[in-house]
Design a protein around this motif. Structure first.
Motif, PDB file in Angstrom:
ATOM      1  N   TRP A  37       0.868  -1.184   0.000  1.00  0.00           N
ATOM      2  CA  TRP A  37       0.000   0.000   0.000  1.00  0.00           C
ATOM      3  C   TRP A  37       0.899   1.225   0.000  1.00  0.00           C
ATOM      4  O   TRP A  37       1.653   1.448   0.947  1.00  0.00           O
ATOM      5  N   TYR A  76      -3.279   7.096  -3.100  1.00  0.00           N
ATOM      6  CA  TYR A  76      -2.970   6.057  -2.126  1.00  0.00           C
ATOM      7  C   TYR A  76      -3.777   4.808  -2.450  1.00  0.00           C
ATOM      8  O   TYR A  76      -4.997   4.874  -2.646  1.00  0.00           O
ATOM      9  N   SER A 134      -3.840  -5.780   5.600  1.00  0.00           N
ATOM     10  CA  SER A 134      -3.849  -4.436   5.007  1.00  0.00           C
ATOM     11  C   SER A 134      -5.101  -4.174   4.181  1.00  0.00           C
ATOM     12  O   SER A 134      -5.532  -3.027   4.043  1.00  0.00           O
ATOM     13  N   ARG A 135      -5.706  -5.215   3.636  1.00  0.00           N
ATOM     14  CA  ARG A 135      -6.915  -5.034   2.828  1.00  0.00           C
ATOM     15  C   ARG A 135      -8.136  -4.686   3.673  1.00  0.00           C
ATOM     16  O   ARG A 135      -9.158  -4.268   3.137  1.00  0.00           O
ATOM     17  N   GLU A 193      -3.467   0.089  -3.167  1.00  0.00           N
ATOM     18  CA  GLU A 193      -2.722  -1.170  -3.187  1.00  0.00           C
ATOM     19  C   GLU A 193      -2.171  -1.417  -4.581  1.00  0.00           C
ATOM     20  O   GLU A 193      -2.898  -1.304  -5.576  1.00  0.00           O
TER      21      GLU A 193
END
Length: 267
Positions: free
Chosen positions: A125, A132, A234-235, A134
């Protein structure tokens, strides 16, 4: 004496068979890179988060290997294989890229450097030029990332030579999330800090055993709190930040703590 005999024999005579082989090689390369992307993505989705980033990190290298192998095969069909001919062709191609295709050549060079240095890789990311999201794929010419609003952004590698890159994960599967609260100054700060921490560690999206940091800053209109905690994946960062915000608001409401009031300047 024939004048053409004095010229170095570099290029092969192009035949229909050679042309068809080169076309087949390009088609096979495109199909192979598509299969590589599909297989790596499938494997990454079926593995734990800590392995997902590692698997995705090898995808650009595998695709680059296919491109290099295809290029080498096509070159072998066009020139007589010798060290002198390869050097001459490489120098000529370099001059063409330097002048006629300067920007495209810069993108390719930056892409190769990025793949080997792993400045960023699929699954990271990052923030690039205000975008910003992924990183979904790292090609030879550009990097593709998808923002939190599901918008695809394509950034040429050459644009990153002199631009800062903010990498929030750096090859990891977790990311730091921040939820902000603006409260009336008349409250028990230690109690607020304790309850905000409880909200973070009881969230199902929190990364167990990771740090939770709460900071407070006095402002003319009240107190600003920042709740910092790591999401387990992170997702899930948007869902985690939303969970922290809504559950913290409910706790603060139960404590009877009022939100900060906007300061209206007197005329």
């Amino acid at each position: 004496m024939n004048s053409t005999s004095a010229l170095p024999h570099i290029l092969k005579q192009l035949t229909l068979g050679s042309f068809l082989w080169m076309v087949a090689a390009v088609i096979a390369a495109r199909m192979t890179t598509a299969v590589i992307k599909s297989v790596f993505t499938f494997l990454a989705e079926k593995t734990p988060p800590r392995w997902r980033i590692r698997i995705l990190g090898w995808m650009p290298i595998a695709r680059l290997a296919v491109v290099l192998a295809t290029t080498a095969f096509i070159v072998s069909q066009l020139i007589v294989p010798s060290w002198q001919n390869v050097v001459a062709l490489t120098a000529g191609a370099g001059l063409v890229l330097s002048f006629a295709l300067k920007d495209y050549g810069s993108c390719l060079l930056a892409g190769v450097v990025t793949i080997f240095e792993r400045t960023y890789q699929p699954g990271d990311w990052v923030e690039v030029k205000g975008a910003y999201g992924e990183i979904r794929s790292v090609g030879l010419r550009a990097v593709r990332l998808v923002t939190l609003d599901d918008t695809e952004v394509i950034v040429p590698h050459s644009a990153l030579w002199d631009s800062p890159i903010f990498n929030a994960t750096s090859g990891g599967h977790t990311v730091l999330c921040v939820a902000e609260f603006f409260l009336h100054p008349d409250h028990d700060g230690l109690l607020v800090k304790q309850r905000l921490r409880e909200v973070a560690v009881t969230s199902p999206l929190w990364l167990p055993e990771s740090d939770v940091v709460i900071t407070a800053e006095e402002q003319p209109w009240g107190t600003k709190y920042r709740l910092k905690a790591y999401a387990r994946d992170s997702r899930e960062q948007r869902n985690f930040t939303t969970d922290l915000t809504l559950r913290s608001k409910a706790v603060l409401r139960e404590l009877g703590i009022r939100p900060a009031q906007a300061v209206v300047a007197a005329r």
